[in-house]
Structures are given as C-alpha cells and as structure tokens.
Design an enzyme around this catalytic site. Structure first.
Site, PDB file in Angstrom:
ATOM      1  CD  GLU A 164      -2.935  -1.064   2.367  1.00 47.97           C
ATOM      2  OE1 GLU A 164      -2.745  -0.235   3.271  1.00 47.97           O
ATOM      3  OE2 GLU A 164      -3.923  -1.803   2.335  1.00 47.97           O
ATOM      4  CD  GLU A 349      -3.499  -5.865   4.285  1.00 47.93           C
ATOM      5  OE1 GLU A 349      -4.324  -5.054   4.765  1.00 47.93           O
ATOM      6  OE2 GLU A 349      -2.277  -5.655   4.269  1.00 47.93           O
TER       7      GLU A 349
HETATM    8  C1  GBH Z   1      -4.431  -2.063   5.643  1.00 46.39           C
HETATM    9  O1  GBH Z   1      -4.599  -0.748   5.234  1.00 46.39           O
HETATM   10  C2  GBH Z   1      -3.039  -2.266   6.148  1.00 46.39           C
HETATM   11  O2  GBH Z   1      -2.239  -2.898   5.159  1.00 46.39           O
HETATM   12  C3  GBH Z   1      -2.945  -3.020   7.432  1.00 46.39           C
HETATM   13  O3  GBH Z   1      -1.667  -2.873   7.979  1.00 46.39           O
HETATM   14  C4  GBH Z   1      -4.018  -2.538   8.377  1.00 46.39           C
HETATM   15  O4  GBH Z   1      -3.914  -3.097   9.655  1.00 46.39           O
HETATM   16  C5  GBH Z   1      -5.335  -2.911   7.767  1.00 46.39           C
HETATM   17  O5  GBH Z   1      -5.460  -2.419   6.475  1.00 46.39           O
HETATM   18  C6  GBH Z   1      -6.531  -2.410   8.566  1.00 46.39           C
HETATM   19  O6  GBH Z   1      -6.562  -1.035   8.607  1.00 46.39           O
HETATM   20  O7  GBH Z   1     -11.872   6.134   6.255  1.00 46.39           O
HETATM   21  O8  GBH Z   1     -13.737   5.543   4.842  1.00 46.39           O
HETATM   22  O9  GBH Z   1     -11.976   6.980   4.000  1.00 46.39           O
HETATM   23  C7  GBH Z   1      -5.928  -0.323   5.005  1.00 46.39           C
HETATM   24  C8  GBH Z   1      -6.064   0.742   3.941  1.00 46.39           C
HETATM   25  C9  GBH Z   1      -6.962   2.852   3.413  1.00 46.39           C
HETATM   26  C10 GBH Z   1      -8.455   1.135   4.116  1.00 46.39           C
HETATM   27  C11 GBH Z   1      -7.913   3.908   3.864  1.00 46.39           C
HETATM   28  C12 GBH Z   1      -9.474   2.181   4.506  1.00 46.39           C
HETATM   29  C13 GBH Z   1     -10.039   4.567   4.448  1.00 46.39           C
HETATM   30  C14 GBH Z   1     -11.518   4.438   4.311  1.00 46.39           C
HETATM   31  N1  GBH Z   1      -7.106   1.670   4.235  1.00 46.39           N
HETATM   32  N2  GBH Z   1      -9.290   3.465   3.858  1.00 46.39           N
HETATM   33  S1  GBH Z   1     -12.331   5.885   4.907  1.00 46.39           S
END
Ligand code: GBH
Length: 448
Positions: A164, A349
């Site tokens: 990511e 994931e």
């Molecule tokens: C992943 O990132 C990571 O790789 C991992 O380390 C982490 O523990 C896991 O997910 C759980 O968080 O707030 O509605 O705008 C997650 C990537 C990007 C997913 C931002 C949610 C925001 C949605 N995230 N996104 S919002």
C-alpha cells in the site's frame, strides 16, 4: 456451487510491526514506527509495538495455529531494520535467521510463505537521511531486498515489494497520522515517486537472482459518484486517480494519471522518462487489499483532493467507520482487468474490525465477521466466474494486532489475543474460515 480454481491459495496476512514485538531484539535497529510510537501523543492510549502479539517469540505456536486452521499460505512482512540495522551496509545475521526459521517452520507445516518486503517500517537510520524523500531510497531498498532474495528465495516463492504505497504517503507524508508523521503537500509526490522507484529497483534486482514470483500490493477503494453533476463526476475522477491509479498507472502503464496535477497543484512535477521506465517493470502478480468503497462528492474545502465521502443510509459501518460493500470487490477486480489487462491477482488483505465480544467458555462469537467474509468471498467468486484471474485470498488478519496509531482499539483478528496473557482464542470466524478452506469454498453455499 462456489467452486474456486484448483490451486487457489487460502491464507491469512499480518505485518511485522503490528504483531512481532521485541522491536530491538538480537541486534535490530529502530524503525520509524518504533520512533513514532515512542513519541508522546502520537499513539492512541500511548500504545506501542514493544510487545504487540509477541509473535517474535511465539512464532512456532502461531504457525501451529495456522496449521490447525488449515491455512495454505501466510503473508507476513519483514522488518527491514532487523535485517539491516542501519538500513544499508552491515547485515544483522540474527535478523535474517528469525525470518529463515519462520519460513522453515511454515514450510514444514505445509504453509506457503508470502513475503512482503515493506509494510511501512523504514529503518530510522534511513529516515535520518530523508527517508522516502531521498532519491537514494530506491537503491537502499534494492540492497535490502537483495539480501532477502539471496537468503530466502530458495524457500520463498512469492514476494511483494511494497504494501500500500498510497497509505505510506497519504498517512506518512500528507496527513501525518502514520510514521514518519509529516504533513507536507510538497513532499507527498516526491515520496510517492521514490517509493515506486524503489519498487522498480527491487523488481529489477529480483530478475537477476530470483527464480519465482514478485509483485506489488495496493489498496483499492472504488469511487462511485454521489450524483451525476459535473462537479461530483470530476471529484470522483480525482479521488480515483489519487487513491487507485497513482501507483498502479506508473507501475503497469508507465504513466501518471493527469488528474494528479489538479490534486497536487504546484506541488506536482512531471516524472522524467527515465523514472517512468524504471518503475514500469514486468511483475508476476498484483496484490489487492480491499476493505471498503467510497461514494464521492465534490468538497472544495477538503484539502487537497477536494472530495468527501457520502454516508450511506442503511449501510453497515464497521468499527473503523468503513462501509461494508462486497460488490465493490467485484467492481474493483473487473476494473483492474479492464484498465491494466490480464495479470494474476491475489487478494492480499480483506477483513473487518469489530468490537470485541466477551469470551464465553473459550468461545468468541463474531457473526458479523462471518457475514463479512462470506459476502466478500461470494463476491470474489463472482469476479472469478466473470473471468478475473484471482489466485488466492488472504484474510486480514490472523490475530488482533496493533492497528497502527489507533493502538489495539480495533480488532481485525479471526483469532482473539488477550492483551495481558497473550492467550490466543479462536473466534467463530476462524472456525468458519477453516471450513471454507477445507471445502475449497464449497461451504460458502451452506447457511451460516
Ligand atoms: C491495511 O490498510 C493495512 O495494510 C494493514 O496494515 C491494516 O492493519 C489494515 O489495512 C486495517 O486497517 O476512512 O472511509 O476513507 C488499510 C487501507 C486505506 C483502508 C484507507 C481504509 C479509508 C476508508 N485503508 N481506507 S475511509
């Protein structure tokens, strides 16, 4: 009914700083996450990864647990500063040995190791030299990757360069909620380009010595316009370019989405042809992390992308505030195939944070997680039936772990971890997922 391709890999995912603990053990150097977590005020409840799930010391038990659940693959990340305490130069053999033992233990139990090289924990020594803002970071990363390729490629067949990159720059350089905690629009496109140059450099290094597969892991959140107004449609394009195309377009198509100029304004500079060529390296697969979607509207006040996410009446929102939207996984996979062509995909994931139910007689009921997994696996099956080449699925996450700056307040595990005793307790979703694996997906047709 729900038949998955033969050879489809079922597994689970974690990352180093979120589960290992013992961050400075056996000669490891500090990472930016160690520093961030030890800076007062940055972590919820002053939590750190000092102990986390104590996986560094309990990895054999955790592998046994995965074996018991029937996991076929385990995606974990390597902590760069355990391998190279100063980021480059001197190799810390004890750090290499830890991951070597983990890989052996997995293979002895019939679990395929899936190694992520960078899940956000840059060596602090390199951050002192500018971190991802320094153009040399691409060579630093390739050097680190090569150490691991030499040590493990005989036993590891799946490598991911970055996890990511969008989160690394959005959280680490633009909004500052994640390490290294900067809040700087001008730094963000620079860090973004260097991350992708690092990805390209590691792939090139892999082609010299590696014999298996290497790819990139991105988070994708499909954006749907809140209305058909020109403003909302343009906002949806900006959000898509910013989150979903910023990294994949250079890596897969050798160009940058033009909307990024609009997002970054005078902070944007065009990439040189040399940088574009260095980043666009053939890769063997893409890893897709999918959690949620966004219904997007124009919001001139929301710096810098100028979009807002519209809350959906009647939708289910998880503990992290993310909407549950399984159809978004189908749409994401079809979009990837359309935009980037045929490339093997892994869901690297997918999962959900829920409030903790109490442990009763050694059981923990999490029906909403079972429903989340079931719906997303049915969506995945639908995408495969529509012709998308998906080779595996990794649930996030095996264990309740450190949810970065949110501390341990968000529980994503299919296995509960008691913070005091470190005792692992299977949640119902772990048993459910285990049945899905054992039946190669056919149990998805059974009522839950
Ligand atoms: C992943 O990132 C990571 O790789 C991992 O380390 C982490 O523990 C896991 O997910 C759980 O968080 O707030 O509605 O705008 C997650 C990537 C990007 C997913 C931002 C949610 C925001 C949605 N995230 N996104 S919002």
């Amino acid at each position: 009914m729900a038949a998955f391709p033969s050879g489809f890999l079922w597994g689970c995912a974690t990352s180093a700083y979120q589960i290992e603990g013992s961050p400075l053990a056996d000669g490891a150097g500090p990472s930016i996450w160690h520093r961030f977590a030890h800076t007062p005020g940055l972590m919820r409840d002053a939590e750190t990864g000092d102990i986390a799930c104590d996986h560094y010391r309990r990895f054999k038990d955790d592998v046994a647990l995965m074996k018991r659940l029937g996991m076929q693959a385990y995606r974990f990340s390597v902590s760069w500063s355990r391998i190279l305490p100063d980021g480059t130069g001197r190799v810390n053999q004890a750090g290499v040995d830890f991951y070597s033992r983990l890989v052996d233990e997995l293979r002895a139990n019939g679990i395929e190791p899936f190694v992520t090289l960078y899940h956000w924990d840059m060596p602090a020594a390199l951050d002192d030299k500018g971190g991802w803002l320094n153009r040399d970071s691409a060579e630093w990363f390739a050097e680190y990757a090569s150490v691991l390729f030499r040590a493990l490629d005989g036993r590891v067949t799946k490598w991911a360069t970055l996890n990511e990159p969008w989160v690394v720059t959005d959280g680490g350089y633009l909004f500052g909620a994640l390490a290294p905690g900067h809040r700087n629009l001008f730094e963000t496109p620079i860090a973004s380009r260097n991350l992708m140059r690092a990805h390209g450099a590691a792939v090139r290094a892999y082609r010299e010595t590696g014999r298996h597969e290497i790819g990139l892991v991105v988070n994708i959140e499909p954006k749907y316009p809140a209305s058909e107004s020109p403003e909302d449609l343009a906002a949806t394009r900006r959000a898509t370019a910013y989150m979903n195309e910023q990294y994949l377009d250079p890596a897969m198509l050798g160009r940058c989405p033009p909307e990024l100029r609009d997002v970054f304004g005078e902070a944007w500079t065009d990439w040189s042809d040399d940088d574009l060529a260095a980043v666009r390296q053939p890769i063997d697969f893409l890893g897709i992390n999918y959690y949620t979607r966004a219904v997007t509207r124009d919001d001139p006040a929301a710096w810098p992308v100028r979009t807002a996410t519209v809350r959906q009446d009647g939708a289910f929102y998880t503990e992290t505030g993310w909407e549950v939207y399984p159809q978004g996984l189908v749409d994401t996979l079809v979009w990837i195939k359309q935009r980037y062509g045929d490339i093997p995909l892994y869901i690297t994931e997918n999962g959900v944070a829920l409030a903790d139910a109490p442990v009763e007689n050694g059981r923990l009921h999490d029906p909403q997680r079972i429903e989340y997994l079931r719906q997303h696996l049915l969506a995945l099956h639908q995408a495969i039936a529509a012709g998308v080449d998906v080779r595996g699925y990794m649930v996030w996450s095996l264990l309740d772990n450190l949810e970065w700056s949110l501390g341990f307040s968000k529980r994503f595990g299919i296995v509960h971890v008691d913070r005091q005793t470190q005792e692992r307790t299977l949640k119902d979703s772990a048993e459910y997922y285990s049945r899905i694996i054992a039946s190669h997906g056919r149990a998805l047709d059974d009522p839950t």
